[in-house]
Design an enzyme around this catalytic site. Structure first.
Site, PDB file in Angstrom:
ATOM      1  N   LYS A 175       0.922  -1.144  -0.080  1.00 37.91           N
ATOM      2  CA  LYS A 175       0.226  -0.251   0.445  1.00 37.91           C
ATOM      3  C   LYS A 175       0.712   1.240  -0.420  1.00 37.91           C
ATOM      4  O   LYS A 175       1.405   1.645   0.686  1.00 37.91           O
ATOM      5  CB  LYS A 175      -0.928  -0.099   1.125  1.00 37.91           C
ATOM      6  CG  LYS A 175      -2.071   0.997   1.179  1.00 37.91           C
ATOM      7  CD  LYS A 175      -2.435   1.443   2.542  1.00 37.91           C
ATOM      8  CE  LYS A 175      -1.490   2.724   2.417  1.00 37.91           C
ATOM      9  NZ  LYS A 175      -1.789   3.937   1.758  1.00 37.91           N
ATOM     10  N   GLU A 231       3.243   7.388  15.550  1.00 37.19           N
ATOM     11  CA  GLU A 231       2.140   7.068  16.082  1.00 37.19           C
ATOM     12  C   GLU A 231       1.182   6.332  14.737  1.00 37.19           C
ATOM     13  O   GLU A 231       0.775   5.786  15.559  1.00 37.19           O
ATOM     14  CB  GLU A 231       1.067   9.384  15.650  1.00 37.19           C
ATOM     15  CG  GLU A 231       0.584   9.072  15.694  1.00 37.19           C
ATOM     16  CD  GLU A 231      -0.260  10.084  15.717  1.00 37.19           C
ATOM     17  OE1 GLU A 231       0.193  11.422  15.050  1.00 37.19           O
ATOM     18  OE2 GLU A 231      -1.700  11.109  15.990  1.00 37.19           O
ATOM     19  N   GLY A 233       3.030   4.119  13.070  1.00 37.34           N
ATOM     20  CA  GLY A 233       3.451   2.437  13.511  1.00 37.34           C
ATOM     21  C   GLY A 233       3.259   1.999  15.015  1.00 37.34           C
ATOM     22  O   GLY A 233       2.493   0.971  15.024  1.00 37.34           O
ATOM     23  N   GLU A 382       9.675  16.016  15.443  1.00 40.65           N
ATOM     24  CA  GLU A 382      10.223  15.796  14.479  1.00 40.65           C
ATOM     25  C   GLU A 382       9.695  16.035  13.860  1.00 40.65           C
ATOM     26  O   GLU A 382       8.391  16.816  13.287  1.00 40.65           O
ATOM     27  CB  GLU A 382      10.154  14.472  13.981  1.00 40.65           C
ATOM     28  CG  GLU A 382      10.709  14.262  12.264  1.00 40.65           C
ATOM     29  CD  GLU A 382      10.311  12.515  12.049  1.00 40.65           C
ATOM     30  OE1 GLU A 382       9.209  12.270  12.328  1.00 40.65           O
ATOM     31  OE2 GLU A 382      10.719  12.225  11.304  1.00 40.65           O
TER      32      GLU A 382
HETATM   33  P1  NAD Z   1       2.320   7.873   8.228  1.00 40.34           P
HETATM   34  O1  NAD Z   1       2.577   7.566   9.416  1.00 40.34           O
HETATM   35  O2  NAD Z   1       0.887   9.107   8.386  1.00 40.34           O
HETATM   36  O3  NAD Z   1       2.063   7.674   7.073  1.00 40.34           O
HETATM   37  C1  NAD Z   1       2.990   6.361   6.570  1.00 40.34           C
HETATM   38  C2  NAD Z   1       1.888   5.092   5.907  1.00 40.34           C
HETATM   39  O4  NAD Z   1       0.952   4.690   6.726  1.00 40.34           O
HETATM   40  C3  NAD Z   1       1.122   5.692   4.329  1.00 40.34           C
HETATM   41  O5  NAD Z   1       0.908   4.502   3.643  1.00 40.34           O
HETATM   42  C4  NAD Z   1      -0.401   5.969   5.278  1.00 40.34           C
HETATM   43  O6  NAD Z   1      -1.301   5.605   4.830  1.00 40.34           O
HETATM   44  C5  NAD Z   1      -0.218   4.768   6.122  1.00 40.34           C
HETATM   45  N1  NAD Z   1      -1.244   4.216   6.961  1.00 40.34           N
HETATM   46  C6  NAD Z   1      -1.215   5.808   8.145  1.00 40.34           C
HETATM   47  N2  NAD Z   1      -3.056   5.502   8.594  1.00 40.34           N
HETATM   48  C7  NAD Z   1      -2.412   3.697   8.821  1.00 40.34           C
HETATM   49  C8  NAD Z   1      -3.156   3.153   9.364  1.00 40.34           C
HETATM   50  N3  NAD Z   1      -4.111   3.263  10.616  1.00 40.34           N
HETATM   51  N4  NAD Z   1      -3.092   1.460   9.612  1.00 40.34           N
HETATM   52  C9  NAD Z   1      -2.450   1.253   8.229  1.00 40.34           C
HETATM   53  N5  NAD Z   1      -1.488   1.987   7.940  1.00 40.34           N
HETATM   54  C10 NAD Z   1      -1.994   3.437   8.256  1.00 40.34           C
HETATM   55  O7  NAD Z   1       3.932   8.647   8.154  1.00 40.34           O
HETATM   56  P2  NAD Z   1       3.514   9.402   6.520  1.00 40.34           P
HETATM   57  O8  NAD Z   1       3.766  11.285   6.843  1.00 40.34           O
HETATM   58  O9  NAD Z   1       3.171   9.917   5.646  1.00 40.34           O
HETATM   59  O10 NAD Z   1       5.766   9.917   6.272  1.00 40.34           O
HETATM   60  C11 NAD Z   1       6.368  10.201   7.065  1.00 40.34           C
HETATM   61  C12 NAD Z   1       6.987   9.921   8.923  1.00 40.34           C
HETATM   62  O11 NAD Z   1       7.518   8.567   8.163  1.00 40.34           O
HETATM   63  C13 NAD Z   1       8.200  10.127   9.136  1.00 40.34           C
HETATM   64  O12 NAD Z   1       8.014  10.452  10.706  1.00 40.34           O
HETATM   65  C14 NAD Z   1       9.304  10.141   9.353  1.00 40.34           C
HETATM   66  O13 NAD Z   1      10.208   9.581   9.743  1.00 40.34           O
HETATM   67  C15 NAD Z   1       9.069   8.224   9.123  1.00 40.34           C
HETATM   68  N6  NAD Z   1       9.511   7.711   7.750  1.00 40.34           N
HETATM   69  C16 NAD Z   1      10.775   6.420   8.734  1.00 40.34           C
HETATM   70  C17 NAD Z   1      11.636   5.786   7.469  1.00 40.34           C
HETATM   71  C18 NAD Z   1      12.302   4.878   8.142  1.00 40.34           C
HETATM   72  O14 NAD Z   1      12.909   4.597   8.199  1.00 40.34           O
HETATM   73  N7  NAD Z   1      12.289   4.659   9.654  1.00 40.34           N
HETATM   74  C19 NAD Z   1      11.796   6.267   6.464  1.00 40.34           C
HETATM   75  C20 NAD Z   1      11.104   6.994   5.674  1.00 40.34           C
HETATM   76  C21 NAD Z   1      10.019   7.746   6.485  1.00 40.34           C
END
Ligand code: NAD
Length: 478
Positions: A175, A231, A233, A382
């Site tokens: 996804k 959050e 995660g 962050e």
């Molecule tokens: P996000 O958590 O909002 O979304 C990430 C993904 O999760 C999206 O595809 C979203 O649709 C999905 N999602 C949202 N709610 C969900 C749920 N309840 N159940 C399952 N999936 C769900 O994050 P974002 O704003 O898209 O990305 C930015 C964040 O990602 C930052 O905190 C960044 O640090 C982190 N990030 C971490 C790494 C790493 O390797 N550690 C790499 C890239 C980004």
């Protein structure tokens, strides 16, 4: 590819969403809609997981590890041929400067090649239990795996987990982020051309709380790799716990760059410019707080601000140093962090606003805060945008205390010419990656991931492939 209506990719077919509804993806440089894509929910996710489950039991299980490697190698070659088109898609969809997008696609190719090579090298062990028993381990693919990724490296983050899952013999449902689904859908076509059997790779687009949540919850999903915010995660892990499913969580960071008084300052400043403003600061491992020793602090901040002021910013297609941030929501979020930092007494030394020459698009100047105390929100949260904060430190003990003082533990850097001192500090840092006199180091071969709230598990390297293998122990009495 752009300017179309995109369906899900399930079982080798283009499939309309059961909801019959679609979402827009927006070009962040123009704020205009680029394309429409499927808004999927439970029924679509179920179809994708069922297709992956059939492929896992069927065609894919008969392909030898060496042949899986050959297929991944072929896929890498196809992506190499399409490099420019895929880079263009990333730039339009995610706003990245074109050269950054090209670099991302090169990373995708490297990741596929590394995992192609690993496919037939994941070996079990024999366990010495004495003459009467032969005991050995078999490494078996987990089964159907779910891959949920963010928008900052749309294809890069997807392939970081898909490639090892495929190398291990798993089938996948991906996804992509709702802000940037296009490159994943283009990838699906190439996977098909490379000879990946139908159902092995499936893509469902849509919102996290609809498609993402349903995917994590699905009973046939046997492992989840999630990359995104802390959050979300936490929520994914809690849902996965209901089905006792293993998770790999790659989450956010607030990564400290410790610069000591004997550092090579030219290098530290150059690295800080890249580490804070590359991808417009939207990198999980960007350096977003500089912990500065008294002897170099003024010099460092001055040079950093001069460097930041000289960075060009504009639409990704024009290939500037910085592009826009991803979306109107992200724009508002980053601006909110900056305003709160100012309200709390932080001093903006550079940037802080919209570039005056750009009246459309989600552009924010590279921004440096000075005189920030370690307990201010701008030094703790962050931002995920082009914002770095300078925090004063006294001795090494204080540097370690401040660096470790947050829930995050993703990456940290130390700049000093005294390698013993750097290693002593490195031993005490609670971060998954520690870089000494450099930033963004480690390639596809080196494991990456977070400590504490920055995540669980490691991606890349052979550790990445092991995420997708279950260990079965077999014992034979002679
Ligand atoms: P996000 O958590 O909002 O979304 C990430 C993904 O999760 C999206 O595809 C979203 O649709 C999905 N999602 C949202 N709610 C969900 C749920 N309840 N159940 C399952 N999936 C769900 O994050 P974002 O704003 O898209 O990305 C930015 C964040 O990602 C930052 O905190 C960044 O640090 C982190 N990030 C971490 C790494 C790493 O390797 N550690 C790499 C890239 C980004």
């Amino acid at each position: 590819m752009v300017d179309q209506i995109h369906m899900n990719y399930i079982g080798g077919e283009s499939v309309a969403p059961a909801t019959g509804t679609f979402l827009d993806t927006i070009d962040p440089a123009t704020e205009e809609p680029l394309a429409r894509f499927a808004r999927s929910a439970g029924e679509d996710v179920d179809a994708a997981v069922q297709a992956a489950h059939r492929a896992q039991r069927g065609d894919w299980s008969t392909v030898t590890p060496a042949d899986r490697g050959r297929i991944l190698e072929r896929l890498a070659g196809l992506i190499e041929k399409e490099r420019e088109q895929l880079a263009m898609l990333e730039t339009l969809d995610a706003g990245k400067p074109l050269d950054n997008s090209r670099g991302d696609i090169d990373g995708v190719i490297e990741t596929l090649r590394y995992n192609a090579g690993a496919a037939d090298k994941m070996e079990g062990i024999t366990v010495p239990l004495g003459r009467d028993i032969v005991d050995f381990t078999m490494l078996e693919p987990l089964g159907v795996t779910a891959h949920i990724v963010p928008w900052n490296f749309p294809l890069g983050m997807a392939i970081r987990s898909l490639a090892p899952a495929l190398a291990a013999g798993c089938t996948c449902v991906l996804k992509p982020a709702e802000q940037s689904p296009l490159s994943a859908l283009a990838f699906a076509k190439l996977a098909e051309q490379a000879g990946i059997p139908d159902g092995v790779v499936n893509i469902v687009t849509g919102l996290g709380e609809e498609a993402g949540e349903a995917l994590v919850r699905h009973p046939l999903v046997r492992g989840i790799t999630f990359t995104g915010s802390v959050e979300t995660g936490r929520r994914v892990m809690s849902t996965a716990a209901q089905g006792i499913k293993p998770v790999v969580l790659e989450l956010g960071g607030k990564n400290p760059m410790i610069v000591l008084e004997d550092a090579d300052l030219d290098r530290a400043v150059d690295d800080a410019l890249e580490a804070s403003f590359d991808n417009t600061g939207q990198v999980c491992s960007s350096s977003s707080r500089y912990l500065l020793a008294p002897g170099i602090r003024d010099d460092f901040v001055e040079r950093l601000c001069a460097g930041a002021a000289s960075l060009s910013i504009g639409p990704g297609l024009e290939n500037h140093a910085l592009g826009p941030v991803i979306s109107s929501e992200q724009y508002a979020r980053v601006r909110g962090h900056i305003d709160a930092g100012v309200a709390a007494g932080g001093r903006v030394r550079q940037g802080g606003g919209r570039p005056p020459h750009l009246d459309r698009g989600y552009f924010i100047e590279p921004t440096v805060f000075d005189r920030v105390s370690a307990d201010m929100a701008i030094a703790r949260e962050e931002v995920f945008g082009p914002v770095g904060v300078a925090v004063d430190i006294g001795d090494d003990d204080q540097a370690v205390t401040v660096a470790n003082g947050l829930g995050y533990g993703l990456a940290a850097g130390i700049y000093t010419r005294d390698v013993s001192r750097a290693l002593r500090i490195a031993q005490r840092l609670e971060h998954g990656s520690v870089w000494i006199n450099g930033w963004f180091m480690g390639g596809v071969q080196a494991p990456t991931g977070g400590m504490k709230e920055s995540g669980i598990g490691r991606e890349r390297g052979l550790a990445g492939v092991r995420n997708y293998l279950a260990v079965k122990n077999v014992a034979i009495r002679l």
